[in-house]
Design a protein around this motif. Sequence first.
Motif, mmCIF file in Angstrom:
data_model
loop_
_atom_site.group_PDB
_atom_site.id
_atom_site.type_symbol
_atom_site.label_atom_id
_atom_site.label_comp_id
_atom_site.label_asym_id
_atom_site.label_seq_id
_atom_site.Cartn_x
_atom_site.Cartn_y
_atom_site.Cartn_z
ATOM 1 N N GLU A 1 0.869 -1.163 0.000
ATOM 2 C CA GLU A 1 0.000 0.000 0.000
ATOM 3 C C GLU A 1 0.919 1.230 0.000
ATOM 4 N N ARG A 2 0.928 1.929 -1.076
ATOM 5 C CA ARG A 2 1.785 3.103 -1.264
ATOM 6 C C ARG A 2 3.217 2.903 -0.729
ATOM 7 N N TYR A 3 3.773 1.766 -1.086
ATOM 8 C CA TYR A 3 5.196 1.486 -0.829
ATOM 9 C C TYR A 3 5.548 1.443 0.661
ATOM 10 N N LYS A 4 4.557 1.091 1.486
ATOM 11 C CA LYS A 4 4.824 0.975 2.926
ATOM 12 C C LYS A 4 5.200 -0.457 3.263
ATOM 13 N N ASP A 5 6.403 -0.642 3.812
ATOM 14 C CA ASP A 5 6.867 -1.969 4.214
ATOM 15 C C ASP A 5 5.828 -2.671 5.086
ATOM 16 N N PHE A 6 5.681 -3.950 4.856
ATOM 17 C CA PHE A 6 4.812 -4.817 5.676
ATOM 18 C C PHE A 6 3.331 -4.454 5.567
ATOM 19 N N THR A 7 2.980 -3.817 4.451
ATOM 20 C CA THR A 7 1.557 -3.640 4.137
ATOM 21 C C THR A 7 1.306 -4.310 2.792
ATOM 22 N N VAL A 8 0.037 -4.581 2.520
ATOM 23 C CA VAL A 8 -0.365 -5.103 1.219
ATOM 24 C C VAL A 8 -1.496 -4.221 0.711
ATOM 25 N N ASN A 9 -1.446 -3.873 -0.539
ATOM 26 C CA ASN A 9 -2.524 -3.097 -1.152
ATOM 27 C C ASN A 9 -3.752 -3.991 -1.306
ATOM 28 N N MET B 1 -1.739 -19.614 -4.800
ATOM 29 C CA MET B 1 -0.534 -19.755 -5.620
ATOM 30 C C MET B 1 0.326 -20.902 -5.100
ATOM 31 N N SER B 2 0.412 -20.993 -3.790
ATOM 32 C CA SER B 2 1.169 -22.081 -3.172
ATOM 33 C C SER B 2 0.594 -23.429 -3.589
ATOM 34 N N GLY B 3 -0.735 -23.476 -3.654
ATOM 35 C CA GLY B 3 -1.395 -24.703 -4.109
ATOM 36 C C GLY B 3 -1.000 -25.071 -5.536
ATOM 37 N N ARG B 4 -0.683 -24.068 -6.315
ATOM 38 C CA ARG B 4 -0.216 -24.315 -7.688
ATOM 39 C C ARG B 4 1.289 -24.553 -7.728
ATOM 40 N N GLY B 5 1.922 -24.494 -6.561
ATOM 41 C CA GLY B 5 3.371 -24.711 -6.514
ATOM 42 C C GLY B 5 4.172 -23.468 -6.808
ATOM 43 N N ILE B 6 3.517 -22.312 -6.715
ATOM 44 C CA ILE B 6 4.207 -21.045 -6.997
ATOM 45 C C ILE B 6 4.420 -20.283 -5.691
ATOM 46 N N HIS B 7 5.681 -19.964 -5.396
ATOM 47 C CA HIS B 7 6.021 -19.140 -4.242
ATOM 48 C C HIS B 7 5.969 -17.672 -4.638
ATOM 49 N N LEU B 8 5.297 -16.874 -3.823
ATOM 50 C CA LEU B 8 5.337 -15.427 -4.040
ATOM 51 C C LEU B 8 6.465 -14.846 -3.194
ATOM 52 N N VAL B 9 7.279 -14.002 -3.806
ATOM 53 C CA VAL B 9 8.451 -13.462 -3.103
ATOM 54 C C VAL B 9 8.358 -11.935 -3.098
ATOM 55 N N PRO B 10 7.880 -11.362 -1.985
ATOM 56 C CA PRO B 10 7.732 -9.907 -1.935
ATOM 57 C C PRO B 10 9.040 -9.185 -1.609
ATOM 58 N N ILE B 11 9.080 -7.942 -2.020
ATOM 59 C CA ILE B 11 10.226 -7.065 -1.756
ATOM 60 C C ILE B 11 10.009 -6.348 -0.424
ATOM 61 N N ILE B 12 11.122 -6.076 0.274
ATOM 62 C CA ILE B 12 11.066 -5.197 1.461
ATOM 63 C C ILE B 12 12.132 -4.124 1.261
ATOM 64 N N ASP B 13 11.722 -2.871 1.388
ATOM 65 C CA ASP B 13 12.661 -1.766 1.218
ATOM 66 C C ASP B 13 13.167 -1.275 2.575
ATOM 67 N N ALA B 14 14.295 -0.590 2.538
ATOM 68 C CA ALA B 14 14.905 -0.152 3.798
ATOM 69 C C ALA B 14 14.148 1.013 4.442
ATOM 70 N N GLY B 15 13.645 1.929 3.637
ATOM 71 C CA GLY B 15 13.032 3.144 4.184
ATOM 72 C C GLY B 15 11.598 2.919 4.652
ATOM 73 N N VAL B 16 11.238 3.549 5.766
ATOM 74 C CA VAL B 16 9.887 3.437 6.328
ATOM 75 C C VAL B 16 9.140 4.750 6.090
ATOM 76 N N LYS B 17 8.010 4.636 5.409
ATOM 77 C CA LYS B 17 7.238 5.833 5.039
ATOM 78 C C LYS B 17 6.814 6.618 6.276
ATOM 79 N N ILE B 18 6.958 7.929 6.165
ATOM 80 C CA ILE B 18 6.478 8.818 7.225
ATOM 81 C C ILE B 18 4.999 9.050 6.988
ATOM 82 N N GLU B 19 4.185 8.486 7.837
ATOM 83 C CA GLU B 19 2.728 8.640 7.659
ATOM 84 C C GLU B 19 2.040 8.395 8.987
ATOM 85 N N GLU B 20 1.321 9.389 9.418
ATOM 86 C CA GLU B 20 0.568 9.257 10.674
ATOM 87 C C GLU B 20 -0.357 8.056 10.569
#
Lengths: 685, 685
Positions: free
Chosen positions: A252-260, A274-293
């Motif tokens: 969700e707007r490039y916030k680590d550990f969120t999903v849109n 996807m796992s049931g189909r034998g496909i692993h999803l591999v998400p990215i984690i970025d270093a910076g943490v969005k400033i957002e109240e």
Amino acid sequence: MRIRRNMIRKYKIGNPIETDSVIEAIPEILIDQEKAVIPASGEGGTETIIPASGDSNSKAVIPALGDENSGWIVDKHGKKLTFSMSSHACIYGLGEQVRGINKRGWHYVSFCSDDPHHEEGKTSLYGAHNFFVYDSRDCNDNICFGMYVDTPGRVEFDMGYSDPDEISIIFEDFDAYIYLLKSGHPSGTIMDIVRQFRRIIGRSYIAPMWAFGLGQSRWSYMNADEVRGVADSYDKAGIPLDSIYLDIDYMERYKDFTVNDDAFPDFKEFVAEMSGRGIHLVPIIDAGVKIEEGYDVYEEGVKGNHFVKKENGDLFTAAVWPGRVHFPDFLKEDTRRWFGDKYKVLTEAGIDGFWNDMNEPAIFYSEDGLKKVFEKIDGYKGKNLDIDSFFGFQGSVSGLCNSEEDYGSFYHEYKGQRIRHDKVHNLYGYNMTRAAAEAFDKIAPDKQILMFSRASYIGMHRYAGIWTGDNMSWWSHLLLSIQQLPGLNMCGFLYSGSDMGGFGGDVTEDLLIRWLSFAIFTPLLRDHSAMGTRRQELYRFKDTDMFRNLVELRYALIPYLYAEYLWAADNNEMLFKSLAFEHEEDARAMEVEDELLVGRSIMIAPVYTQNASGRYVYLPEDMKMIRFRGYDDYDEEQMKAGDHYVRAQLGEVLVFIRKGHELPLAMPDMRVRDIDTENIHYIRN
Amino acid sequence: MRIRRNMIRKYKIGNPIETDSVIEAIPEILIDQEKAVIPASGEGGTETIIPASGDSNSKAVIPALGDENSGWIVDKHGKKLTFSMSSHACIYGLGEQVRGINKRGWHYVSFCSDDPHHEEGKTSLYGAHNFFVYDSRDCNDNICFGMYVDTPGRVEFDMGYSDPDEISIIFEDFDAYIYLLKSGHPSGTIMDIVRQFRRIIGRSYIAPMWAFGLGQSRWSYMNADEVRGVADSYDKAGIPLDSIYLDIDYMERYKDFTVNDDAFPDFKEFVAEMSGRGIHLVPIIDAGVKIEEGYDVYEEGVKGNHFVKKENGDLFTAAVWPGRVHFPDFLKEDTRRWFGDKYKVLTEAGIDGFWNDMNEPAIFYSEDGLKKVFEKIDGYKGKNLDIDSFFGFQGSVSGLCNSEEDYGSFYHEYKGQRIRHDKVHNLYGYNMTRAAAEAFDKIAPDKQILMFSRASYIGMHRYAGIWTGDNMSWWSHLLLSIQQLPGLNMCGFLYSGSDMGGFGGDVTEDLLIRWLSFAIFTPLLRDHSAMGTRRQELYRFKDTDMFRNLVELRYALIPYLYAEYLWAADNNEMLFKSLAFEHEEDARAMEVEDELLVGRSIMIAPVYTQNASGRYVYLPEDMKMIRFRGYDDYDEEQMKAGDHYVRAQLGEVLVFIRKGHELPLAMPDMRVRDIDTENIHYIRN
């Protein structure tokens, strides 16, 4: 194998910062020009060290192991170490860097840097890997030694650039641990040194076997249906696939550990599907943490004092994908624990693979830097810009990214001390990745997790793999990705690979085929490309059969590759060696920059030029050549040691089996887990 | 050789702009989808052309000469021509471009562009050379033809990039003359086509013999004493030298046709002094004229209506080195005459060599463009820039240079018509250089003048040579400079060469030695480097003997090289051919991308990789190998046709003499004029 301590000397220069890269205790030898030179005590015995005299030009000498006459000159005032090279000596190592396997003739700066356009004129890449081996044993002086320069800030390795016959190691601060390694016996090998080094830095990270399957990536798959479509297209084309990567847009707007949630509704269920189909999803984690109240990671980070600060104590604000962010202080144990636990959000959703990105850290701009540039622009406005002012204006805008000034403007708490970032820059990505790895034991104890990072330092190899960062769809980057592997393996990075086909720029079908024909031998096999570039999924091109045959060949090779990978990790060995590592007395072999030994049984010779239907191959020994068009379609030919021109049309893969060895081939399948490893077919020589 | 008119067809699409590149009249065949297709009259006979039907998908077909079935598809609505390639066909030509000798597998845009960082992902360089030869005669379809796309605006050659089996030529405006050339007889050669093409575009410019001597350049030698110092240092090192280049700083604040009197007091006397030492000074001339009250060239230009204007009639103002400039309208005959006469200031001071630079024209920024960017920046200020806005901001600043918008915002008067610059962009540098050449006959009738240009279009080869523009100190640019020569020669550019050692970036001694070892065979042999980079004069490096030996070898080769150069010009031949041009039935020879035939008697095989002490060589026929270490120090070896690995240490130059041929070697001297051409030593095979 035990450590032969008399093979390793540890020298202490100044007041080094500990990096946690070496995990075996080695007694220190202090090098201090003003005070004196203190020889090592203990098992190391006494070193022959020329003590410093009082004048400012005085020098302390670290003797080159194996040779009393040609030593390292310590020049404190120049902040450098120098060494005279013999005319034909080679230098191997430095991990992820530009140029060839033999690093001689250029200079390299260890300072983790985000630079996708890394042509041969560049000096820094995403990793900082300060270990190399000097080998002049075909020459008269007959020296072979290894050196590891353990310092977490900027350091330059001038490997015969300024003076073709001299190595200079140039420090910003003259604080470092230097490890000198010699081979165990007079006729010892480069591999003796590499194994000793790997032993002291600890065992390499082991990736799960499914991570040897093909991964498909793109910046970015925008929603679940697009991901489903990729999997469907691979299945329809009959091309095996084991993972799909989620780049920044799954968040969700490039916030680590969120999903849109709009794009990926019910993420957990989707992962399971996807796992049931034998496909692993591999998400990215970025270093910076969005400033957002209201964003929990941001608020916890502020409350828990987890973000890096400026000199005045204010939080340091930079901008990356989410816009304005704070950077977690991964160098602090407490912060590592906090951030590592966050991965739980995803592991609990069923995720078992991650890639940590932007952790050099890459900085698009800092709040302070941008403010300054706007002020500067105000000064230009209305004036008739002369050319110098214009280039100054343009340079200050383009220079906002990854600026030296920014890296010198924030601080870490590291081992109880406050340290300016640039002094420990190369530890940042390492400790982000360590944070995750240390957490996984706790938050996902039953899972073998795939993880690799963009930035790295030696030591991180114990926690994860790396990919070689953003690259381009260039033939020269295919060659570079071949040439980087021995250096990476020397430094412990065994699970590795490049963005196959190139991340930036537009791929051509032939480049993708040739790159794939090489990448089927690398542990990480991932097709990745950037937004705005030509679509690069394998099923989008004309010759689907050729792509299928090549990926099937990869899957048939996995039992061999994974076994050799485990063997390399367990024995401090290299999965990829250039010929020089095995044929040290063969002067021709030492110059071969485009062939690799893969594990113990085979050699590969990839084609990396456009419009070629073959290439030259040097065989250091008699071998059997296999020309694969698919796992079950190949020619065999016995070949004599020496030079050959060998045909290798597009889609043909050259593998050379060593005498007395065999290459096992499994029956491939659409997923790694389904490969039939019971019925192995062997090609023997 | 007379033109065999039945070898050439000229097709007219739309309303082409005349470029003056072809000087032989060829009857036209109109291609017009809507109206009809008109076959050629006259000697050309009747063409089999499929007439267009009425619907929008209708196509007109230009038959591929030599084959009735596979033709060129004219797609007016897509503004392109397409052609189906056979699987192993090669494409040669396109002059100054990126990538290999065989242009297949990439796309190339003809739009003269200032881009020193031209890696393989780029599509435009400094020249626009729209001639290529398609050759599939080792395949079943057995077709060989040439095509020249005569159009002065942007045009893209997609040579199997979008579809590996298709050529597409994509026009911005579908107005062009297309020349199709076939070989004279069924088993005709690529060279038949090249010679016919060269015949219709006219004889190549001939440089004086001294221009084959070594030239030393740098941006910039700042004053007369520095120039004297360069000459002194060469003399002291015993390295031959014939010219020293004056980059922009010899001028008074970068004003064309001025000399900075403080730095070069009594310029005429200084030119005479250097001339007395046998050193030619070669000053740069830039395209833009500084806006400055009292500066005669500026004032005359305004008064004489010589500068390009915007749509509203105001003068177009851009900035390059002098800051704000106007660009002369070189496309106007009157302006060419005026500007050409200005060179007199320098020829009368004794100057007999020029290089015309920045004539794409390169634009750092335009007055209007900069204003717009500042307005845009005002909109950003104070706001919290999100990432898209930030990249927009950064992009608008970096995009000021050579912007498409600027090239579309000013106008020429060309052949009585007002034409927007981008429509005739590729003629600009051509006509600047033509202006000078046409003037030389008048202002310096007794002198043979050296002149080369950065930007060019076919046709300009009659007036001057080119150098291949700003490049980098990269090994890949050494290889590129080898690979560019056959394409340049095909298009008539015989006097050519690259900035030896690389202009931008920092050279290494070994790169400079290897580059020199190749460049001693190119007509233009110039060491050039940019301000801020490592100093690159040959005498500054460790192994002066090696540099001296190589330059002496060059001087010993000049009688051969200059004779072959004249022969190539007189016979519409190529000085540099790849093996494919001589050994068309040899499929292996067609793939060799790193060996060149130089003139009629020799082949060269340069080393272009770092740390190599040898290379592979393919011999298409038995040859005698000479391994030169100096003009009088070499080994000879008879070698059989086929593949060889050949030793070539740093400083060793591999030359292969063809059977029945001989290589003449003169006794070198410090200046070309002093070479002893009476006592020639011959190496015979």
